[in-house]
Design a protein around this motif. Structure first.
Motif, mmCIF file in Angstrom:
data_model
loop_
_atom_site.group_PDB
_atom_site.id
_atom_site.type_symbol
_atom_site.label_atom_id
_atom_site.label_comp_id
_atom_site.label_asym_id
_atom_site.label_seq_id
_atom_site.Cartn_x
_atom_site.Cartn_y
_atom_site.Cartn_z
ATOM 1 N N SER A 20 26.189 39.735 49.302
ATOM 2 C CA SER A 20 25.938 38.594 48.416
ATOM 3 C C SER A 20 24.465 38.229 48.345
ATOM 4 O O SER A 20 24.031 37.574 47.397
ATOM 5 N N SER A 21 23.688 38.665 49.332
ATOM 6 C CA SER A 21 22.251 38.362 49.313
ATOM 7 C C SER A 21 21.480 39.289 48.372
ATOM 8 O O SER A 21 20.354 38.979 47.997
ATOM 9 N N VAL A 22 22.085 40.416 47.987
ATOM 10 C CA VAL A 22 21.389 41.358 47.102
ATOM 11 C C VAL A 22 22.171 41.673 45.831
ATOM 12 O O VAL A 22 21.620 42.286 44.906
ATOM 13 N N MET A 23 23.439 41.267 45.757
ATOM 14 C CA MET A 23 24.279 41.586 44.612
ATOM 15 C C MET A 23 25.142 40.375 44.259
ATOM 16 O O MET A 23 25.289 39.459 45.062
ATOM 17 N N LEU A 24 25.722 40.398 43.073
ATOM 18 C CA LEU A 24 26.623 39.341 42.634
ATOM 19 C C LEU A 24 28.054 39.717 42.995
ATOM 20 O O LEU A 24 28.509 40.823 42.683
ATOM 21 N N GLU A 25 28.774 38.800 43.644
ATOM 22 C CA GLU A 25 30.185 39.056 43.977
ATOM 23 C C GLU A 25 31.042 38.569 42.815
ATOM 24 O O GLU A 25 31.277 37.387 42.638
ATOM 25 N N LEU A 26 31.498 39.509 41.983
ATOM 26 C CA LEU A 26 32.270 39.171 40.788
ATOM 27 C C LEU A 26 33.710 38.786 41.094
ATOM 28 O O LEU A 26 34.313 37.981 40.389
ATOM 29 N N ALA A 27 34.265 39.401 42.102
ATOM 30 C CA ALA A 27 35.635 39.134 42.551
ATOM 31 C C ALA A 27 35.626 39.398 44.051
ATOM 32 O O ALA A 27 34.688 40.021 44.559
ATOM 33 N N PRO A 28 36.636 38.941 44.788
ATOM 34 C CA PRO A 28 36.625 39.186 46.227
ATOM 35 C C PRO A 28 36.447 40.673 46.552
ATOM 36 O O PRO A 28 37.232 41.520 46.118
ATOM 37 N N GLY A 29 35.358 40.989 47.243
ATOM 38 C CA GLY A 29 35.095 42.357 47.664
ATOM 39 C C GLY A 29 34.494 43.266 46.607
ATOM 40 O O GLY A 29 34.320 44.455 46.857
ATOM 41 N N VAL A 30 34.133 42.716 45.432
ATOM 42 C CA VAL A 30 33.550 43.524 44.358
ATOM 43 C C VAL A 30 32.159 42.975 44.043
ATOM 44 O O VAL A 30 32.018 41.840 43.590
ATOM 45 N N TYR A 31 31.134 43.800 44.268
ATOM 46 C CA TYR A 31 29.741 43.387 44.118
ATOM 47 C C TYR A 31 29.046 44.264 43.089
ATOM 48 O O TYR A 31 29.260 45.475 43.055
ATOM 49 N N THR A 32 28.190 43.639 42.258
ATOM 50 C CA THR A 32 27.440 44.404 41.271
ATOM 51 C C THR A 32 25.965 44.075 41.366
ATOM 52 O O THR A 32 25.582 42.947 41.668
ATOM 53 N N GLY A 33 25.152 45.081 41.094
ATOM 54 C CA GLY A 33 23.708 44.921 41.020
ATOM 55 C C GLY A 33 23.206 45.668 39.799
ATOM 56 O O GLY A 33 23.125 46.895 39.831
ATOM 57 N N PRO A 34 22.909 44.962 38.686
ATOM 58 C CA PRO A 34 22.569 45.643 37.446
ATOM 59 C C PRO A 34 21.214 46.350 37.464
ATOM 60 O O PRO A 34 20.999 47.257 36.670
ATOM 61 N N ARG A 35 20.342 45.979 38.383
ATOM 62 C CA ARG A 35 19.015 46.594 38.394
ATOM 63 C C ARG A 35 18.541 46.968 39.796
ATOM 64 O O ARG A 35 17.370 46.812 40.117
ATOM 65 N N LEU A 36 19.425 47.484 40.618
ATOM 66 C CA LEU A 36 19.011 47.911 41.956
ATOM 67 C C LEU A 36 18.275 49.244 41.848
ATOM 68 O O LEU A 36 18.802 50.198 41.269
#
Length: 99
Positions: A20-36
């Motif tokens: 959660s410190s580097v990505m968005l948690e969209l749903a429980p256990g699902v993280y996205t980072g559009p520009r990593l």
């Protein structure tokens, strides 16, 4: 920089805090980072790998656009999953383990 997605299952809370410190948690256990960037993605995976090696619980999957990989998608997996990735003529397919 391609979109990166991380999915966690049955892991300790420390993963949630870190991701959660580097990505968005969209749903429980699902993280996205559009520009990593690749460097950030590799550092995140290194932390996840180190923790998983130590704690040995749950499963984690990371995926991102990778033009040189089969199907144009890079995939890394930690832990046991019920799915098996198969490269069939340059396309990634998922086989489910029965049982």
């Amino acid at each position: 920089m391609p979109m990166t997605v991380v999915v966690t299952r049955d892991v300790e809370d420390r993963y949630r805090g870190f991701l959660s410190s580097v990505m968005l948690e969209l749903a429980p256990g699902v993280y996205t980072g559009p520009r990593l960037s690749r460097a950030v993605r590799e550092r995140v995976w290194r932390v996840l790998s180190d923790w998983h090696c130590e704690l040995q619980r749950g499963a984690i999957v990371m995926t991102w656009r990778e033009t040189t990989a089969p199907g144009g998608q890079g995939v890394l997996v930690l832990g046991e999953t019920r799915r098996i990735l198969a490269d069939v003529d340059g396309v990634l397919l998922v086989k489910r383990e029965l049982g």
